[in-house]
Scaffold this motif. Structure first.
Motif, PDB file in Angstrom:
ATOM      1  N   THR A   1       0.714  -1.206   0.071  1.00 41.56           N
ATOM      2  CA  THR A   1      -0.173  -0.028  -0.001  1.00 41.56           C
ATOM      3  C   THR A   1       0.999   1.178   0.057  1.00 41.56           C
ATOM      4  O   THR A   1       0.223   2.335  -0.188  1.00 41.56           O
ATOM      5  CB  THR A   1      -1.041   0.110   1.046  1.00 41.56           C
TER       6      THR A   1
ATOM      7  N   VAL B   1      -9.808   8.233   0.263  1.00 43.93           N
ATOM      8  CA  VAL B   1      -9.061   7.029   1.019  1.00 43.93           C
ATOM      9  C   VAL B   1     -10.318   6.533   1.843  1.00 43.93           C
ATOM     10  O   VAL B   1     -10.393   5.218   1.961  1.00 43.93           O
ATOM     11  CB  VAL B   1      -8.356   7.702   1.990  1.00 43.93           C
ATOM     12  N   LYS B   2     -11.342   7.211   2.483  1.00 40.06           N
ATOM     13  CA  LYS B   2     -12.273   6.520   2.980  1.00 40.06           C
ATOM     14  C   LYS B   2     -13.131   5.515   2.376  1.00 40.06           C
ATOM     15  O   LYS B   2     -13.709   4.728   2.896  1.00 40.06           O
ATOM     16  CB  LYS B   2     -13.410   7.629   3.947  1.00 40.06           C
TER      17      LYS B   2
ATOM     18  N   ARG C   1      -3.346  -3.715   7.887  1.00 39.46           N
ATOM     19  CA  ARG C   1      -2.809  -3.708   6.705  1.00 39.46           C
ATOM     20  C   ARG C   1      -1.491  -4.484   6.909  1.00 39.46           C
ATOM     21  O   ARG C   1      -1.083  -5.451   5.907  1.00 39.46           O
ATOM     22  CB  ARG C   1      -2.076  -2.292   6.100  1.00 39.46           C
TER      23      ARG C   1
ATOM     24  N   MET D   1     -11.988   3.722   0.166  1.00 39.48           N
ATOM     25  CA  MET D   1     -11.001   2.311  -0.015  1.00 39.48           C
ATOM     26  C   MET D   1     -11.218   1.317   0.932  1.00 39.48           C
ATOM     27  O   MET D   1     -11.726   1.694   2.125  1.00 39.48           O
ATOM     28  CB  MET D   1      -9.614   2.740  -0.163  1.00 39.48           C
TER      29      MET D   1
ATOM     30  N   ARG E   1      -5.931   1.091   1.927  1.00 42.23           N
ATOM     31  CA  ARG E   1      -5.316   2.456   2.323  1.00 42.23           C
ATOM     32  C   ARG E   1      -3.639   2.652   2.404  1.00 42.23           C
ATOM     33  O   ARG E   1      -3.308   1.363   2.772  1.00 42.23           O
ATOM     34  CB  ARG E   1      -5.987   2.745   3.228  1.00 42.23           C
TER      35      ARG E   1
END
Length: 74
Positions: free
Chosen positions: A29, A45-46, A66, A48, A53
């Motif tokens: 990422t 971004v929100k 992540r 995704m 992210r």
């Protein structure tokens, strides 16, 4: 004064160990140095999934999710 030195030493060791496992490969990422996003960037971004992210400083929960996804632990 000893309390301050002890705190700084503990903080240094904690940071060193938290990043030691990440040196072998960067997450797919990427890394974004922006802590707070605003406007259209924030909306993008929100929208995704959390696993897609970018990694960002101070975003403990999202970065952990992540990392777990990247290492195949989920």
């Amino acid at each position: 004064m000893n309390h301050v030195r002890l705190f700084l030493a503990a903080l240094t060791v904690t940071v060193a160990f938290s990043y030691a496992g990440e040196a072998h490969a960067a997450p797919p990422t990427g890394w974004d140095s922006t802590i707070f996003l605003r406007g259209q960037e924030r909306t993008a971004v929100k929208s995704m999934p959390i696993e897609k992210r970018p990694m960002r400083p101070l975003h403990i929960y999202g970065n952990t999710v992540r990392r777990m996804e990247y290492r195949g632990q989920r």
